[in-house]
Structures are given as C-alpha cells and as structure tokens.
Write a protein that holds these residues in place. Structure first.
Motif, PDB file in Angstrom:
ATOM      1  N   VAL A  37       0.836  -1.199   0.000  1.00 31.15           N
ATOM      2  CA  VAL A  37       0.000   0.000   0.000  1.00 31.15           C
ATOM      3  C   VAL A  37       0.869   1.247   0.000  1.00 31.15           C
ATOM      4  O   VAL A  37       0.643   2.204  -0.756  1.00 31.15           O
ATOM      5  N   ILE A  38       1.917   1.212   0.850  1.00 23.94           N
ATOM      6  CA  ILE A  38       2.811   2.374   0.916  1.00 23.94           C
ATOM      7  C   ILE A  38       3.515   2.573  -0.425  1.00 23.94           C
ATOM      8  O   ILE A  38       3.627   3.697  -0.927  1.00 23.94           O
ATOM      9  N   ASP A  39       3.959   1.461  -1.025  1.00 23.00           N
ATOM     10  CA  ASP A  39       4.631   1.587  -2.321  1.00 23.00           C
ATOM     11  C   ASP A  39       3.691   2.166  -3.370  1.00 23.00           C
ATOM     12  O   ASP A  39       4.093   3.013  -4.182  1.00 23.00           O
ATOM     13  N   ASN A  40       2.427   1.702  -3.364  1.00 21.77           N
ATOM     14  CA  ASN A  40       1.467   2.231  -4.338  1.00 21.77           C
ATOM     15  C   ASN A  40       1.216   3.715  -4.115  1.00 21.77           C
ATOM     16  O   ASN A  40       1.117   4.495  -5.061  1.00 21.77           O
ATOM     17  N   GLN A  41       1.112   4.088  -2.831  1.00 16.37           N
ATOM     18  CA  GLN A  41       0.911   5.508  -2.540  1.00 16.37           C
ATOM     19  C   GLN A  41       2.104   6.322  -3.006  1.00 16.37           C
ATOM     20  O   GLN A  41       1.952   7.415  -3.564  1.00 16.37           O
ATOM     21  N   ASN A  42       3.294   5.784  -2.784  1.00 21.58           N
ATOM     22  CA  ASN A  42       4.488   6.490  -3.242  1.00 21.58           C
ATOM     23  C   ASN A  42       4.493   6.625  -4.758  1.00 21.58           C
ATOM     24  O   ASN A  42       4.866   7.664  -5.311  1.00 21.58           O
ATOM     25  N   ASP A  43       4.076   5.518  -5.436  1.00 22.79           N
ATOM     26  CA  ASP A  43       4.022   5.581  -6.906  1.00 22.79           C
ATOM     27  C   ASP A  43       3.029   6.631  -7.371  1.00 22.79           C
ATOM     28  O   ASP A  43       3.298   7.401  -8.309  1.00 22.79           O
ATOM     29  N   ASN A  44       1.840   6.642  -6.722  1.00 22.70           N
ATOM     30  CA  ASN A  44       0.836   7.632  -7.122  1.00 22.70           C
ATOM     31  C   ASN A  44       1.330   9.048  -6.874  1.00 22.70           C
ATOM     32  O   ASN A  44       1.124   9.956  -7.689  1.00 22.70           O
ATOM     33  N   THR A  45       1.992   9.224  -5.730  1.00 23.71           N
ATOM     34  CA  THR A  45       2.536  10.549  -5.440  1.00 23.71           C
ATOM     35  C   THR A  45       3.565  10.947  -6.487  1.00 23.71           C
ATOM     36  O   THR A  45       3.593  12.091  -6.954  1.00 23.71           O
ATOM     37  N   GLN A  46       4.401   9.986  -6.876  1.00 24.04           N
ATOM     38  CA  GLN A  46       5.408  10.288  -7.886  1.00 24.04           C
ATOM     39  C   GLN A  46       4.761  10.624  -9.226  1.00 24.04           C
ATOM     40  O   GLN A  46       5.224  11.516  -9.949  1.00 24.04           O
ATOM     41  N   ASP A  47       3.661   9.911  -9.540  1.00 20.76           N
ATOM     42  CA  ASP A  47       2.951  10.224 -10.790  1.00 20.76           C
ATOM     43  C   ASP A  47       2.437  11.660 -10.775  1.00 20.76           C
ATOM     44  O   ASP A  47       2.511  12.374 -11.785  1.00 20.76           O
ATOM     45  N   ILE A  48       1.883  12.057  -9.623  1.00 21.35           N
ATOM     46  CA  ILE A  48       1.362  13.422  -9.519  1.00 21.35           C
ATOM     47  C   ILE A  48       2.504  14.424  -9.668  1.00 21.35           C
ATOM     48  O   ILE A  48       2.392  15.438 -10.375  1.00 21.35           O
ATOM     49  N   ILE A  49       3.626  14.122  -9.013  1.00 19.10           N
ATOM     50  CA  ILE A  49       4.774  15.035  -9.109  1.00 19.10           C
ATOM     51  C   ILE A  49       5.254  15.114 -10.557  1.00 19.10           C
ATOM     52  O   ILE A  49       5.557  16.201 -11.072  1.00 19.10           O
ATOM     53  N   ASP A  50       5.286  13.956 -11.245  1.00 21.66           N
ATOM     54  CA  ASP A  50       5.731  13.956 -12.641  1.00 21.66           C
ATOM     55  C   ASP A  50       4.793  14.787 -13.512  1.00 21.66           C
ATOM     56  O   ASP A  50       5.251  15.544 -14.379  1.00 21.66           O
ATOM     57  N   SER A  51       3.463  14.617 -13.278  1.00 15.81           N
ATOM     58  CA  SER A  51       2.525  15.381 -14.102  1.00 15.81           C
ATOM     59  C   SER A  51       2.669  16.872 -13.847  1.00 15.81           C
ATOM     60  O   SER A  51       2.577  17.687 -14.765  1.00 15.81           O
ATOM     61  N   GLN A  52       2.900  17.230 -12.575  1.00 15.71           N
ATOM     62  CA  GLN A  52       3.096  18.649 -12.275  1.00 15.71           C
ATOM     63  C   GLN A  52       4.355  19.171 -12.949  1.00 15.71           C
ATOM     64  O   GLN A  52       4.372  20.289 -13.479  1.00 15.71           O
ATOM     65  N   GLU A  53       5.392  18.342 -12.939  1.00 20.91           N
ATOM     66  CA  GLU A  53       6.625  18.787 -13.587  1.00 20.91           C
ATOM     67  C   GLU A  53       6.419  18.937 -15.088  1.00 20.91           C
ATOM     68  O   GLU A  53       6.978  19.840 -15.716  1.00 20.91           O
ATOM     69  N   ASN A  54       5.586  18.039 -15.657  1.00 20.69           N
ATOM     70  CA  ASN A  54       5.308  18.165 -17.087  1.00 20.69           C
ATOM     71  C   ASN A  54       4.598  19.479 -17.381  1.00 20.69           C
ATOM     72  O   ASN A  54       4.890  20.153 -18.376  1.00 20.69           O
ATOM     73  N   ILE A  55       3.621  19.814 -16.518  1.00 21.29           N
ATOM     74  CA  ILE A  55       2.910  21.082 -16.721  1.00 21.29           C
ATOM     75  C   ILE A  55       3.879  22.249 -16.585  1.00 21.29           C
ATOM     76  O   ILE A  55       3.879  23.182 -17.391  1.00 21.29           O
ATOM     77  N   ASN A  56       4.725  22.171 -15.568  1.00 21.49           N
ATOM     78  CA  ASN A  56       5.689  23.253 -15.378  1.00 21.49           C
ATOM     79  C   ASN A  56       6.613  23.369 -16.582  1.00 21.49           C
ATOM     80  O   ASN A  56       6.931  24.468 -17.037  1.00 21.49           O
ATOM     81  N   ASN A  57       7.021  22.202 -17.103  1.00 22.19           N
ATOM     82  CA  ASN A  57       7.910  22.254 -18.259  1.00 22.19           C
ATOM     83  C   ASN A  57       7.215  22.847 -19.466  1.00 22.19           C
ATOM     84  O   ASN A  57       7.825  23.552 -20.269  1.00 22.19           O
TER      85      ASN A  57
END
Lengths: 334, 99
Positions: free
Chosen positions: A198-218
């Motif tokens: 569960v923790i790993d999945n949450q970390n993955d989801n958090t990373q996905d959100i961070i990646d999408s935000q970085e894409n928007i920023n880029n």
C-alpha cells in the motif's frame, strides 16, 4: 457606545489570550511528539534515523547478535513480514567495487544456522523456519574513491523467526571470498507485506502526480517558448503598422464581407504556452455525436424561420413602395 | 450571383470613400503619424476578430445562403430609397429645366 467599545476590546483580548495559549500548547505537543520518536544506538557505533530505518556507522569489522530490543516486535510472523535494514560501513579499501551480502539465521547456537540461500528448516515440532534476503547487492557511493564509505540496504523476509532467542549475521561476499565478521545492522521496520505494498502504491501515485506537475511546469516554462513575442500572439498589434481613416470606415463592409467566410477551426496561439489550442468547427464536431439528420433538421428549422422573416419583411417593403402616405418611397407618381 | 453583386457594390462604396477621404488621410499621415499606428491597432484588432466570424456563424447553424439573403435584403432596403429619391430629384430637375 463606550460600553460597547469596552466589550469589543475585552473580547479581542480574550481571543488573543486563547490563541496564545493554544499555540503554546500546540508547540509543546509537537515537541513532545517529536521526542517520542525512537532513537536507537548500537554498541558498535553511532546510529541515526534514515527514512524507515536507523543507520549505524561501523568503523571496524564486527559481528553483532540481534536481539529484540532492535526491533519493534520480536517475532517475524508466518505471514511473511518484511524488515528493512540499512547500514554504513567505513572500512578502508572497499571503494569502487560491488559486493554481495549473505544472511545466516542462527537458531540455538553458533553451529545451527539457516543460510538465506538454502530454503528452510523444520524442527522437531514441524515448525518451518525460513528466511531470505532481497537486495543482496550493495555498493560504494563514490566509485572513484577506494576509501569512500559503503552504504546499502537489505530487505529480509522471514517466517516463524524469534529474534529474542536467535540472531542473524550478515556477511560480505567478495566473489568467492567470505568475510565472516563484517558488520551489524540495527533498527528494522516491522511492516507487513500488504502494508508495504500500500505504501509503495501511494508512493508511486505521489510520484505520478509530481511527474505530471513537472510536465505542466515544463510546458509553461519551457525555454523553447518564445516569451518575447508570445508565440506570435501580439504580431497583429505591432506598432510598425499604419492605417488610414479609410480602413476604419471600411470596417463595417469588411465585417459584412466576412459573414460569408467558410468556417475553419480556430487555432489559438496562447502566449507563453508551448502547445496551441485548436477549437474545431461546431457542426463537424457535433456530427461526431449526433446523427446528421438531426443536425439537418435543426438547420432547416433555423434557416426556414429566418428566411420566412426576411421574405415577410421584403413583401412589406414592396408594399410600402405603393403607399401614398409614404412620400419618400412611394413610386406611383413616377 | 447575389454575393458577386454585393461585392461589386461594396467595392464601389469603398472606392468612393477612399477618394473622398484622400485629403484627410494625407493630412493624418504627414502631420500625425502616430495616429496611423493607433488606427492600425484598431483595424488589426477587428480584422483578427473577423477571422472568427465564420466559426461563429457555423455554430449558429445558419447557412451561407440565408446570410446572403439577409445581407441582400438590407442592402436593397437601404439603396432603394436612395435610388428612388435620386430619380425623383432628376425628374424634378428635368421639369425645371424643360418646362
């Protein structure tokens, strides 16, 4: 009025006092909660917290017998609990190489052990003990320096293991050579596999959100975007262009002429954005979702109504030409 | 045919306006050059806006034939009184000159 003013001042002072007391209590509670975090120290060196684990700084090769005081619980249950170990090893002349590590689980003395590579053991009471270790490869942080400290982690899975009576030993495997007394590891994390997932999945989801935000920023801050001219958005407003009054007076005629322009998708060159926004023609867009007969019916109703109104006005206008009361338009006297 | 007729009428009007406005245009261009830049901003704004009219008309489901019909009707409604009055004025002058 003065009485009301005093009442308001009194209420404000009470509010400020309550806020100060609450903030003081909150600060103390936070400090107290922080003080409750476990700090583990091994006999072999200084340890510090690192993520889920504490790390021990080992300055000399040694072995250490694990005991229950280095774990939150003293048992690995039958459901395959997972413990993570981390360590830091400052022995000299170990840099620039990768090593394997091995785990021996000792049960009932130094002569009875279970190697992590050997499956399981079964005692006289038919209890099955098993351990295996993940992430057996560990390395050196700075490969250019032979004296750089080695840092690694290992995840150990065990069933039916009682740490209070038994212990582990880790070994560094340098090829076929085995250093039989290497290092010890302290604090472990008692995290069941399901919770870890569960923790790993949450970390993955958090990373996905961070990646999408970085894409928007880029996309917004991309250096390729022409921020000086706004992607040509302001090209039509250049000051170098000139016009005369005739152009302004002719604008209504231009407007009427443009009424018969065929529809073309609108492409918006938004300033400072890398991607353009394209709005398709409404009829072609709606034809993807609705039958063409329905669209034709709507067009027939709208255009028929407008045509009827225009033709009615035309008839009225022609009739006005024969109206003797309308001296401007009446043509019967011509 | 209606469109061609309308475009011809508009071209005629534009030409007449251009001839009438020539002195004022020259005055502005020579003595108030900054005004021409402001006029250019206004013209470019409306020209840019007019490029989206086709999309707007398409969104209203009004066909181009009906648009032409409406334009032709209002053009006729404005031009016919001028023509009638012009003819009446010409006849009036004719009667005055040829009693």
């Amino acid at each position: 009025m003065i009485r009301d003013f005093k009442y308001i001042i009194k209420r404000i002072l009470i509010g400020v006092g309550v806020a100060l007391v609450l903030s003081f209590l909150r600060g103390n509670l936070l400090i107290s909660a922080k003080a409750l975090e476990p700090i583990n120290v091994t006999p072999n060196g200084m340890c510090w917290m690192n993520d889920y684990t504490s790390v021990c700084n080992m300055t000399s090769p040694s072995t250490y017998q694990f005991s229950d005081r280095y774990f939150y619980g003293n048992t690995w249950g039958s459901d395959g609990d997972v413990k993570r170990f981390a360590w830091r090893f400052n022995r000299s002349n170990i840099g620039g190489k990768y090593y394997d590590i091995d785990l021996l689980f000792y049960y009932g003395g130094d002569t009875s052990f279970l190697d992590s590579n050997r499956g399981y053991i079964q005692n006289s009471e038919n209890n099955i003990f098993s351990c295996h270790i993940d992430n057996t490869r560990w390395g050196v942080t700075d490969s250019t320096s032979s004296n750089a400290p080695a840092i690694g982690t290992a995840v150990v899975h065990c069933n039916n293991v009682y740490i209070s009576d038994d212990y582990f030993r880790f070994y560094i495997m340098d090829g076929q050579k085995k250093y039989n007394a290497i290092f010890a590891v302290s604090q472990a994390t008692l995290t069941p596999t399901s919770q870890q997932n569960v923790i790993d999945n949450q970390n993955d989801n958090t990373q996905d959100i961070i990646d999408s935000q970085e894409n928007i920023n880029n996309s917004i801050n991309n250096s390729n975007v022409d921020s000086d001219t706004g992607n040509g958005f302001f090209d039509d407003f250049d000051n170098g262009d000139t016009a005369t009054l005739t152009d302004i007076i002719s604008l209504p005629l231009d407007f009427i002429n443009s009424l018969n322009n065929a529809c073309s998708p609108i492409t918006l060159n938004l300033p400072f954005f890398e991607n353009n926004v394209t709005i398709p023609c409404m009829q072609s867009y709606l034809s993807q979702f609705f039958p063409s007969a329905l669209i034709d019916l709507i067009k027939l109703a709208i255009n028929g109504f407008l045509s009827f109104k225009v033709l009615s006005s035309l008839i009225d206008f022609i009739n006005s030409l024969k109206d003797p009361n309308n001296s401007d338009l009446e043509v019967m006297d011509l | 045919m209606i469109n061609a007729l309308l475009k011809g009428i508009f071209s005629l009007i534009t030409g007449l306006v251009s001839v009438l406005m020539t002195p004022i245009n020259l005055l502005i261009t020579n003595y108030f050059p900054n005004v021409t830049s402001v006029l250019a901003l206004v013209r470019n704004f409306f020209t840019t806006s007019f490029t989206y009219i086709g999309w707007c008309i398409d969104s209203t489901f009004i066909s181009s034939e009906v648009i032409s019909l409406i334009i032709a009707f209002f053009t006729m409604k404005l031009l016919v009184p001028i023509a009638i009055n012009t003819i009446k004025l010409a006849i009036k002058w004719y009667h005055m000159l040829v009693p």
